[in-house]
Scaffold this active site. Sequence first.
Site, PDB file in Angstrom:
ATOM      1  N   ALA A 172       2.451   1.843  32.021  1.00 51.09           N
ATOM      2  CA  ALA A 172       1.304   2.311  32.805  1.00 51.09           C
ATOM      3  C   ALA A 172       1.413   3.806  33.054  1.00 51.09           C
ATOM      4  O   ALA A 172       2.502   4.386  32.999  1.00 51.09           O
ATOM      5  CB  ALA A 172       1.237   1.563  34.135  1.00 51.09           C
ATOM      6  N   ASP A 173       0.272   4.392  33.340  1.00 47.39           N
ATOM      7  CA  ASP A 173       0.238   5.784  33.749  1.00 47.39           C
ATOM      8  C   ASP A 173      -0.942   5.983  34.681  1.00 47.39           C
ATOM      9  O   ASP A 173      -2.024   5.436  34.440  1.00 47.39           O
ATOM     10  CB  ASP A 173       0.120   6.722  32.553  1.00 47.39           C
ATOM     11  N   THR A 174      -0.723   6.753  35.730  1.00 42.11           N
ATOM     12  CA  THR A 174      -1.762   7.021  36.731  1.00 42.11           C
ATOM     13  C   THR A 174      -1.906   8.528  36.897  1.00 42.11           C
ATOM     14  O   THR A 174      -0.906   9.242  36.981  1.00 42.11           O
ATOM     15  CB  THR A 174      -1.381   6.386  38.084  1.00 42.11           C
ATOM     16  N   THR A 186      -5.914   4.825  36.322  1.00 45.70           N
ATOM     17  CA  THR A 186      -4.714   4.177  35.792  1.00 45.70           C
ATOM     18  C   THR A 186      -5.061   3.448  34.507  1.00 45.70           C
ATOM     19  O   THR A 186      -6.090   2.787  34.424  1.00 45.70           O
ATOM     20  CB  THR A 186      -4.131   3.166  36.793  1.00 45.70           C
ATOM     21  N   TYR A 187      -4.194   3.585  33.529  1.00 43.18           N
ATOM     22  CA  TYR A 187      -4.234   2.760  32.328  1.00 43.18           C
ATOM     23  C   TYR A 187      -2.978   1.921  32.342  1.00 43.18           C
ATOM     24  O   TYR A 187      -1.892   2.413  32.679  1.00 43.18           O
ATOM     25  CB  TYR A 187      -4.263   3.618  31.059  1.00 43.18           C
TER      26      TYR A 187
END
Length: 176
Positions: free
Chosen positions: A53-55, A89-90
């Site tokens: 994940a990344d935000t 977020t992804y």
Amino acid sequence: MESVGIEFKSIKPDFQEDYDQNLQGTQIPKVIVQKKADSLLEISHSQNLILVADTIVWFENSCLGKPKNLQITFQMLESLSGKTHQVITYVGFLFNKKLDTLSQITTVKFKDLEKKEILYYINRFSPLDKAGAYGIQDWIGLIGIEWIKGSYTNVVGLPLVEVVNQLKKYPLDLDF
């Protein structure tokens, strides 16, 4: 994940968390999630699910990452004061070398923050490790956020409702 009763093992992927500066909004975490997943492809198989994940904080057409020092932290929070921004977020689900993704966008509105409130926060808490220089669950979030539209847990760092719903689609041994 612990807060929703899911056991996990944390792995730090080996990759460069950089991106083309021409990317906008949702494109940034999407590219980073793909890079994280690519760096973990060799350990992906049908016996495990890898979550990446990344935000980011997206504000006035720019990405507010983690501040490098307290002066930048102050500037970030002062710029967010009285305004709205988006937390994007992804999340990637890497299973058997195949990547499925979901994304979540939450709009956040800060009240007009007083300089002494910003200084109190940056001198007593740990904003350097947070995108946008704040945690919604921290003191500044509790006293400074007027409203949000979207997922609270997304702003914390992982949209749990959406993640748990996606996890149910995989052959995992979940107790619920």
